[in-house]
Design an enzyme around this catalytic site. Structure first.
Site, PDB file in Angstrom:
ATOM      1  N   HIS A 164       0.841  -1.206   0.000  1.00 48.22           N
ATOM      2  CA  HIS A 164       0.000   0.000   0.000  1.00 48.22           C
ATOM      3  C   HIS A 164       0.880   1.263   0.000  1.00 48.22           C
ATOM      4  O   HIS A 164       0.717   2.146  -0.853  1.00 48.22           O
ATOM      5  CB  HIS A 164      -0.907  -0.016   1.244  1.00 48.22           C
ATOM      6  CG  HIS A 164      -1.760   1.205   1.406  1.00 48.22           C
ATOM      7  ND1 HIS A 164      -3.100   1.227   1.086  1.00 48.22           N
ATOM      8  CD2 HIS A 164      -1.473   2.466   1.848  1.00 48.22           C
ATOM      9  CE1 HIS A 164      -3.591   2.435   1.322  1.00 48.22           C
ATOM     10  NE2 HIS A 164      -2.617   3.202   1.792  1.00 48.22           N
ATOM     11  N   GLU A 165       1.809   1.339   0.951  1.00 50.17           N
ATOM     12  CA  GLU A 165       2.647   2.543   1.060  1.00 50.17           C
ATOM     13  C   GLU A 165       3.555   2.695  -0.158  1.00 50.17           C
ATOM     14  O   GLU A 165       3.841   3.800  -0.603  1.00 50.17           O
ATOM     15  CB  GLU A 165       3.478   2.506   2.356  1.00 50.17           C
ATOM     16  CG  GLU A 165       2.655   2.518   3.641  1.00 50.17           C
ATOM     17  CD  GLU A 165       1.669   3.678   3.758  1.00 50.17           C
ATOM     18  OE1 GLU A 165       1.898   4.738   3.137  1.00 50.17           O
ATOM     19  OE2 GLU A 165       0.655   3.526   4.456  1.00 50.17           O
TER      20      GLU A 165
ATOM     21  N   HIS B  29       1.879   4.633  -2.857  1.00 50.23           N
ATOM     22  CA  HIS B  29       2.026   6.096  -2.713  1.00 50.23           C
ATOM     23  C   HIS B  29       3.389   6.541  -3.241  1.00 50.23           C
ATOM     24  O   HIS B  29       3.501   7.552  -3.943  1.00 50.23           O
ATOM     25  CB  HIS B  29       1.930   6.496  -1.237  1.00 50.23           C
ATOM     26  CG  HIS B  29       0.538   6.493  -0.679  1.00 50.23           C
ATOM     27  ND1 HIS B  29      -0.510   7.160  -1.280  1.00 50.23           N
ATOM     28  CD2 HIS B  29       0.029   5.933   0.460  1.00 50.23           C
ATOM     29  CE1 HIS B  29      -1.607   7.003  -0.542  1.00 50.23           C
ATOM     30  NE2 HIS B  29      -1.306   6.258   0.500  1.00 50.23           N
TER      31      HIS B  29
ATOM     32  N   HIS C 135       3.562   6.693  -6.954  1.00 53.47           N
ATOM     33  CA  HIS C 135       2.809   7.867  -7.425  1.00 53.47           C
ATOM     34  C   HIS C 135       3.720   9.102  -7.345  1.00 53.47           C
ATOM     35  O   HIS C 135       3.768   9.915  -8.269  1.00 53.47           O
ATOM     36  CB  HIS C 135       1.570   8.052  -6.539  1.00 53.47           C
ATOM     37  CG  HIS C 135       0.531   8.948  -7.122  1.00 53.47           C
ATOM     38  ND1 HIS C 135      -0.612   9.294  -6.446  1.00 53.47           N
ATOM     39  CD2 HIS C 135       0.451   9.587  -8.322  1.00 53.47           C
ATOM     40  CE1 HIS C 135      -1.351  10.095  -7.200  1.00 53.47           C
ATOM     41  NE2 HIS C 135      -0.720  10.290  -8.343  1.00 53.47           N
TER      42      HIS C 135
END
Length: 689
Positions: free
Chosen positions: A472-473, A476, A479
């Site tokens: 998940h992290e 980020h 991105h």
């Protein structure tokens, strides 16, 4: 990997090593601070070799910003105006963003305190600049010049409009007295946010004689008192969970006062600058656009979940009756525990069975392999200089594209330590942008996790939940690396909140796909791959009581909308909590508790808590339509980069979603995507039956 770098590229450095080995004990010494004489400051910023350096960095940024304000005011309307505004934003953010991380994560209190002060000072300057009439006029002249505006590219136009939006929501159109009031309110809100956030984590104390002797050992003793620092949600003893819930969530007058003042101040600010409510102000420019759409989304979702949630609560009640026949009424402290018991019983998913297959090094290699196949990107560990990192177990990763070269850096602060917050998050330390000399300012981010240190001789082993959080992290982080915009103001994750969570949640779908997991999950002793049925069971177990879990998220999101809706609130925040909990969630409110005083997301996600659900809906649609068939599809990976990651916040979020899905999704589509994720996979169901 050893190929020479082309123009504007950097060859693979000799100080880089494969990412998986960077987290092995053998390599750790080699990657620790470099040779003497190569000292630097935090993140390579020379001033930050000591806490006093924050003042120096801050003074430098403020001096630079004054010069840029003068330059902006004297520059004729044109693309250069936007570039100067972005430079101004960058000079302040480079200190504020870095300080934002250091104030919560640095082990040295003096550093944390200096960073906190820098955040406050820069925050105050930003609020003043957002109400600087002369500065705003220079931007207004540009926006009013139709000929110049029509000659600008879409990204530059959008960034100009976003800067103007910042002025408007700060009350630039008001008279001087009201502008000053807006600045004062903003500064007060910043302080209240910090105070409220600290209060959400503070333990509660109780006289130890109040609790039965046989459960006291579950809590930290302090003289005649016991400290309750959390909900003990996983404890099998119903009485311990009940006591923890009632004590930890007991109302606190001081914290209640902070919350009430925070909500009232936000509402005053929103109305002062021309919005009906704070929610209307906060949702400008998001995917949802306004509170009415959010309400519609949450109501329709709640409607669709209703029967499934009821079934989940019935299953939990039966399980409670089976384990505790004397007290079978389902209470809020039961939901997390009994849903976990049901998952474990039905699918035998003891985390201890999975951890040996998820060593940290293997998981990092898995991410590296996935990014390489999907996006042509590799992760390498790079040696740090002395003073560059704040804890010796931090690792620095270089993110390198196969043809574009070095894209940026990720600092991995993965391990638990005293005074480090127990939260998994991504921090932007420096945003990417095209500099005046034509070079690209590389983005720098930190990924913060709370992993346990490895036992002697063994690698760090992750539970399935930790592995999913890592993916998940890292979503980020990618991105941030690939949102390579011309302007720092819209780089990477600097985009609307309900879109910012899409790339990270999408990574969870990859983390739960056997084809992806099979590439890296190996038993750290035997090398045996993780059996397919274990991955299937794990995925299916997450659907047990998932409707009730989602309904709880809907309740939090509805509560957040009411708190930031029409003021004055019709009732107290606790009465609103009670009413909303019983109507939306379905489990009874517990007298004398005030869960909202622990709702830390009210600070960073005020009026936007729904974002997690909406982002999950978009991620689900992207996964099913684009990656479910083949999670390594390079063409889809490139489309994902082109349509969704590359723009950062430089394009309207719904347009990015349309580009990826080739259609414009409705509220009903969002709801359907979330609800269809709850359906069990027939093949696994039959196999396990």
């Amino acid at each position: 990997r050893g190929r020479a770098a082309g123009p504007g590229r950097r060859a693979v450095s000799t100080s880089w090593c494969p990412v998986g080995t960077a987290f092995d004990a053998k390599q750790q010494q080699q990657l620790r601070g470099g040779a003497a004489g190569r000292d630097t400051g935090l993140f390579g910023v020379p001033e930050l070799s000591c806490p006093e350096g924050f003042q120096e960095a801050q003074d430098k940024a403020l001096q630079e910003s004054e010069q840029l304000v003068q330059k902006a005011c004297s520059t004729p309307p044109g693309p250069e105006t936007v570039m100067i505004f972005d430079q101004l934003s960058d000079s302040l953010c480079r200190v504020a963003d870095l300080a934002d991380f250091i104030k919560v994560a640095h082990p040295d209190f003096a550093f944390r305190e200096a960073a906190e002060e820098a955040c406050r000072s820069i925050g105050t300057v930003v609020e003043k600049l957002n109400t600087d009439v002369e500065l705003c006029q220079s931007l207004r002249r540009l926006l009013a010049d139709e000929i110049v505006m029509s000659s600008l590219d879409p990204e530059t136009r959008r960034v100009a409009e976003l800067f103007m939006f910042d002025f408007e929501i700060s009350g630039i159109h008001l008279d001087e007295e009201k502008r000053k009031k807006a600045v004062d309110l903003n500064v007060r809100i910043l302080d209240l946010c910090n105070e409220f956030l600290i209060g959400t984590h503070l333990p509660n104390k109780i006289d130890k004689h109040v609790l039965p002797e046989h459960i006291r050992y579950n809590f930290t003793a302090e003289g005649n008192y016991l400290q309750v620092a959390g909900l003990h949600a996983d404890c099998p003893d119903d009485l311990v969970r009940e006591a923890a819930y009632k004590i930890f969530l007991h109302s606190n007058a001081q914290q209640l006062g902070r919350l009430e003042e925070l909500l009232a101040s936000r509402n005053s600010l929103a109305q002062l600058v021309g919005y009906d409510t704070f929610a209307h102000r906060a949702l400008q420019g998001t995917m949802a656009k306004n509170p009415e759409t959010v309400r519609q989304f949450l109501e329709k979702l709640s409607e669709q979940l209703s029967k499934r949630t009821q079934k989940d609560f019935e299953m939990m009640t039966k399980m409670k009756m089976k384990l505790n026949p004397h007290n079978s009424m389902l209470m809020p402290w039961d939901h997390p525990y009994y849903s976990g018991v049901l998952r474990a019983e039905r699918y035998n998913i003891d985390p201890g069975l999975y951890c040996p297959f998820f060593s940290l090094g293997a998981c990092m290699e898995g991410l590296n392999s996935l990014f390489s196949q999907l996006l042509g990107i590799s992760l390498y560990a790079e040696q740090t200089k002395r003073g560059e990192i704040w804890s010796e177990d931090v690792r620095k990763l270089a993110v390198v594209h196969e043809t574009e070269g070095l894209l940026g850096y990720i600092y991995c602060d993965f391990f638990q330590r005293p005074d480090k917050p127990h939260q998994d998050c991504h921090f932007t330390v420096r945003g990417g942008r095209l500099k005046e000399n034509g070079e690209y300012q590389l983005p720098v981010v930190v990924l913060m996790l709370s992993l346990p240190h490895s036992a002697r001789g063994a690698p760090t082993l992750l539970s399935p939940g930790m592995m999913e959080n890592l993916f998940h992290e890292m979503g980020h982080a990618m991105h941030s690396m690939l949102g390579r915009t011309r302007y720092q103001h819209v780089t990477g994750t600097r985009c609307p909140t309900d879109f910012a969570e899409v790339p990270s949640i999408l990574m969870e779908y990859f983390a739960n796909d056997y084809r992806v997991v099979n590439q890296f999950a190996r038993h750290y002793k035997t090398g045996q791959p993780l059996p397919k049925n274990m991955v299937s069971r794990l995925c299916e177990s997450k659907k047990v009581c998932a409707a009730a879990d989602m309904q709880l998220q809907v309740f939090y999101a509805v509560l957040d909308q009411i708190y930031h809706g029409k003021h004055p609130l019709k009732k107290s925040t606790t009465e609103i909590l009670k009413e909303t909990q019983e109507k939306v969630y379905g489990l009874p409110y517990v007298p004398n508790t005030a869960w909202q005083l622990r709702f830390s997301h009210l600070v960073g996600y005020g009026a936007k808590y729904y974002s997690y659900l909406m982002s999950r809906a978009v991620a689900s649609m992207v996964w099913k339509q684009c990656f479910a068939q083949n999670p390594f599809d390079r063409a889809m990976g490139e489309r994902y980069r082109r349509e969704m990651l590359a723009h950062g916040g430089g394009k309207e979020p719904i347009l990015m979603v349309q580009g990826m899905l080739q259609k414009s999704p409705s509220v009903e589509d969002f709801v359907d995507a979330l609800v269809s994720d709850l359906d069990h996979d027939f093949e696994t169901f039959i196999m396990d039956s």
